[in-house]
Scaffold this motif. Structure first.
Motif, PDB file in Angstrom:
ATOM      1  N   MET A   1       0.784  -1.002  -0.226  1.00 26.16           N
ATOM      2  CA  MET A   1       0.072   0.369   0.024  1.00 26.16           C
ATOM      3  C   MET A   1       0.802   1.404  -0.101  1.00 26.16           C
ATOM      4  N   ASN A   2       0.421   2.384  -0.794  1.00 25.62           N
ATOM      5  CA  ASN A   2       1.076   3.601  -0.291  1.00 25.62           C
ATOM      6  C   ASN A   2       1.396   4.369   0.543  1.00 25.62           C
TER       7      ASN A   2
ATOM      8  N   SER B  37     -13.581   8.757   3.450  1.00 24.82           N
ATOM      9  CA  SER B  37     -12.444   8.861   2.900  1.00 24.82           C
ATOM     10  C   SER B  37     -11.378   8.361   2.034  1.00 24.82           C
ATOM     11  N   LEU B  47     -11.000  -6.407   0.386  1.00 26.42           N
ATOM     12  CA  LEU B  47      -9.908  -5.632   1.881  1.00 26.42           C
ATOM     13  C   LEU B  47     -10.008  -6.833   2.787  1.00 26.42           C
ATOM     14  N   GLY B 103      -4.024  -4.935  -1.408  1.00 33.86           N
ATOM     15  CA  GLY B 103      -3.584  -3.409  -0.786  1.00 33.86           C
ATOM     16  C   GLY B 103      -3.042  -2.676  -2.079  1.00 33.86           C
ATOM     17  N   GLY B 107      -3.345  -0.404  -5.200  1.00 36.65           N
ATOM     18  CA  GLY B 107      -3.069   1.602  -5.508  1.00 36.65           C
ATOM     19  C   GLY B 107      -3.637   1.393  -3.843  1.00 36.65           C
ATOM     20  N   LEU B 108      -4.373   0.616  -2.095  1.00 37.58           N
ATOM     21  CA  LEU B 108      -5.036   1.583  -1.953  1.00 37.58           C
ATOM     22  C   LEU B 108      -3.858   2.100  -0.817  1.00 37.58           C
ATOM     23  N   GLN B 109      -4.219   3.320  -1.171  1.00 31.39           N
ATOM     24  CA  GLN B 109      -3.575   4.464   0.539  1.00 31.39           C
ATOM     25  C   GLN B 109      -3.790   3.546   1.286  1.00 31.39           C
ATOM     26  N   LEU B 110      -2.717   3.704   2.519  1.00 28.63           N
ATOM     27  CA  LEU B 110      -2.441   3.095   3.697  1.00 28.63           C
ATOM     28  C   LEU B 110      -2.957   3.365   4.638  1.00 28.63           C
ATOM     29  N   ARG B 111      -2.675   5.224   4.429  1.00 26.04           N
ATOM     30  CA  ARG B 111      -3.184   5.827   6.206  1.00 26.04           C
ATOM     31  C   ARG B 111      -4.705   5.818   6.184  1.00 26.04           C
ATOM     32  N   PRO B 112      -6.060   6.466   4.974  1.00 23.08           N
ATOM     33  CA  PRO B 112      -7.012   6.473   4.840  1.00 23.08           C
ATOM     34  C   PRO B 112      -7.426   5.324   4.575  1.00 23.08           C
ATOM     35  N   THR B 113      -7.122   3.992   4.533  1.00 21.07           N
ATOM     36  CA  THR B 113      -7.911   2.508   4.589  1.00 21.07           C
ATOM     37  C   THR B 113      -7.601   2.154   5.979  1.00 21.07           C
ATOM     38  N   PRO B 189      -4.409  12.119   7.430  1.00 21.48           N
ATOM     39  CA  PRO B 189      -5.079  10.709   7.601  1.00 21.48           C
ATOM     40  C   PRO B 189      -4.439  10.268   8.035  1.00 21.48           C
TER      41      PRO B 189
END
Lengths: 198, 255
Positions: A1-2, B37, B47, B103, B107-113, B189
Motif C-alpha cells: 500500500m502507499n 475517506s 480487503l 492493497g 493502489g489503496l493508500q495506507l492511512r485512509p484505509t 489521514p
C-alpha cells in the motif's frame, strides 16, 4: 500500500497546541498510566489461583465420584498428579461418537506417561446399557463413568455434548472445549502441554 | 451468561454468533467510512474478506508449523474445523500478507484505509465485549460493590459490562458521520486509526485493574496493562508524528 497521506480539501480549525505541548501531554498520560499500573498491581494474584471450583480455565475442576461399568467408584481428586481429560458424552451424540476413536488412540499412547481420560456419560440423557454397549463396540479401554443423577453435568455447567475439560496435574482446568469432534492433533498438543506441567 | 443458544436440535455457540454479527456490522460501518475517506467501499470490503481468509489460512499453517509432530501423526487434522488449532501470530501474518498484496495491487493508500477500518474495529470491540459476556470469559475480580455479579463461584466486578461500555463510547467517538472522525480526518489521514488505538489501549490499561483473569508477573503487575502501556506510547508517538510531520501548518491554516 502507499503510505502518502491523502490531500485534504478542508482545513481543520486551530484546535491543538504545538509539538512541545503534545509531548508534555503524552508524557503526563504515560506517567499517570504507569502510576495506575503500579497502583492496580495485585501481589496476591489477580486470578483465582485455582482455589474456587468452577468449570473454567484457571479454576479448580469440580470434584466428583462416579461408578464405572463395573460399579467401582472413580474420584477425580484422587488423580492429582496426573493429566486428565474429562469428556462429557452420550452414546447417541454424533460428534461424541466421532471423537472417541482419536481419544482411544491418544489414551493408548499417553496413559503410561501420567495421562488418563474420564469419559463421563450423561446418563440422564442416555442409558447405561447403550453407553456400555457403545464402549464395548468401539473397544474403549479408558474409564467410562456414569453420571446417573446429572450432578456432574450441573457442576460442569454442561450446555452441549460433547464437552471436554483438560485438567492439569494440580487439579486446575487448563482448557475447555465445548462441542466436537476434537481433532486428534488437538488432543495430542493439549495432552503434551498438560504433561509438561508434571 | 449464555454460551449456547439452543434452537431445537441445534446448539449454536452464542459468542461465535455475536462475533459474526459484529463482523457484519463492522463491515457495514467501514464501508460507510470508506466513502468519507475517498476510498472505494467495494475494495475495502474485499480487503477485509481477503484479510480474514489470509488470517484463517495463516493461523492454521502457523499451528501446523508449531506442532508438526502432532499433525504428522494425524494429517487429517490439518483440515479439521476445530478453532483450537489456530495460531494467532500465523493468523496475523496471513491477514497482513494478503491484505498488503491486495492493497498494493489496488493502489489503496495506507492511512485512509486504516481510517476507514477504524469504525469497524471499534464495532468489533463492542462485539468482543458481548461475546465475553455470553461466554463468561474476561471475568472480573471479586468485589463487595452492589453492582457485582455472581460468576464462577464469587461475586465479581461485571468486567465484561465495563468492557462493553468503554468500547461503545469509543465507537461513538469514531462513527463515520461523527464530528470527531471528520475533524481528525481533516487534520491528517491516519489520525482516526491511531486515536482509536490510543483510546483502546488506555481503556484496557484502566479496566484491566478489575479483571479476575489477569496474567501477572513479578510484583503483581498485570501483563495486559504493560502491553497496553506500550501500545499507548506507540500510538501517542504516531499521533504526534502525524500532527507535526509537516511542521505546524496543518494546525494553523484556519479557513
Amino acid at each position: 500500500m502507499n503510505s502518502q497521506p491523502t490531500p485534504t480539501s478542508q482545513r481543520a480549525p486551530r484546535i491543538l497546541p504545538g509539538r512541545g505541548a503534545w509531548s508534555l501531554f503524552s508524557l503526563v498520560v504515560l506517567l499517570l498510566s504507569a502510576a495506575w499500573i503500579w497502583l492496580s498491581a495485585d501481589p496476591e494474584g489477580a486470578t483465582t489461583g485455582g482455589m474456587i471450583p468452577a468449570p473454567r480455565p484457571g479454576f479448580l475442576a469440580p470434584d466428583f465420584s462416579l461408578p464405572d461399568t463395573e460399579g467401582n467408584l472413580t474420584t477425580l481428586s484422587d488423580l492429582r498428579g496426573q493429566a486428565v481429560l474429562v469428556n462429557l458424552w452420550a452414546s447417541w451424540c454424533t460428534p461424541c461418537q466421532a471423537e472417541m476413536p482419536a481419544m482411544q488412540r491418544v489414551y493408548e499412547e499417553y496413559k503410561d506417561q501420567g495421562f488418563t481420560i474420564l469419559a463421563v456419560n450423561a446418563t440422564q440423557q442416555d442409558s447405561q446399557a447403550a453407553a456400555a454397549q457403545f464402549a464395548l463396540e468401539k473397544g474403549l479401554t479408558f474409564p467410562i463413568l456414569f453420571d446417573m443423577d446429572g450432578s456432574v453435568a450441573r457442576s460442569y455447567q454442561m450446555t452441549a455434548l460433547p464437552s471436554s475439560f483438560f485438567i492439569l496435574p494440580d487439579g486446575t482446568i487448563n482448557e475447555v472445549i465445548i462441542g466436537g469432534p476434537m481433532a486428534e492433533a488437538l488432543l495430542r498438543v493439549r495432552i503434551e502441554q498438560l504433561l509438561e506441567e508434571r | 451468561m449464555l454460551p449456547i443458544l439452543q434452537i431445537g436440535p441445534l446448539a449454536i455457540q452464542t459468542p461465535g454468533l455475536i462475533l459474526l454479527l459484529g463482523l457484519w456490522l463492522a463491515l457495514s460501518l467501514s464501508e460507510r467510512a470508506a466513502s468519507h475517506s475517498g476510498l472505494n467501499p467495494n475494495q475495502l470490503y474485499n480487503l477485509v474478506l481477503l484479510g480474514l481468509l489470509g488470517g484463517v489460512v495463516g493461523a492454521r499453517l502457523g499451528y501446523v508449523l508449531r506442532y508438526p509432530e502432532a499433525f504428522a501423526a494425524s494429517p487429517a487434522s490439518i483440515l479439521s474445523p476445530n478453532p483450537g488449532l489456530l495460531d494467532a501470530w500465523g493468523g496475523t501474518a496471513g491477514a497482513l500478507l494478503l491484505g498488503l498484496i491486495y492493497g498494493q495491487r489496488k493502489g489503496l493508500q495506507l492511512r485512509p484505509t486504516l481510517d476507514a477500518l477504524t469504525p469497524g474495529l471499534a464495532m468489533l470491540g463492542v462485539a468482543v465485549g458481548f461475546s465475553h459476556l455470553a461466554s463468561g470469559a474476561a471475568f472480573g475480580s471479586p468485589t463487595s460493590l452492589p453492582w457485582g455479579i455472581e460468576l464462577w463461584g464469587a461475586i465479581r466486578h461485571p468486567a465484561q459490562v465495563y468492557e462493553i461500555i468503554a468500547a461503545s463510547l469509543i465507537l461513538l467517538l469514531f462513527t463515520p458521520n461523527g464530528k470527531i472522525a471528520w475533524h481528525l480526518r481533516t487534520l491528517a489521514p491516519g489520525l482516526n486509526f491511531w486515536g482509536f488505538i490510543a483510546l483502546s489501549a488506555l481503556s484496557r490499561l484502566i479496566m484491566e485493574a478489575w479483571r479476575g483473569d489477569s496474567e501477572i508477573i513479578l510484583g503483581g503487575v498485570r501483563v495486559a496493562q504493560l502491553a497496553a502501556w506500550l501500545v499507548l506510547a506507540l500510538s501517542l508517538w504516531a499521533i504526534g508524528r502525524l500532527l507535526f510531520q509537516s511542521g505546524s501548518t496543518i494546525l494553523e491554516t484556519e479557513g
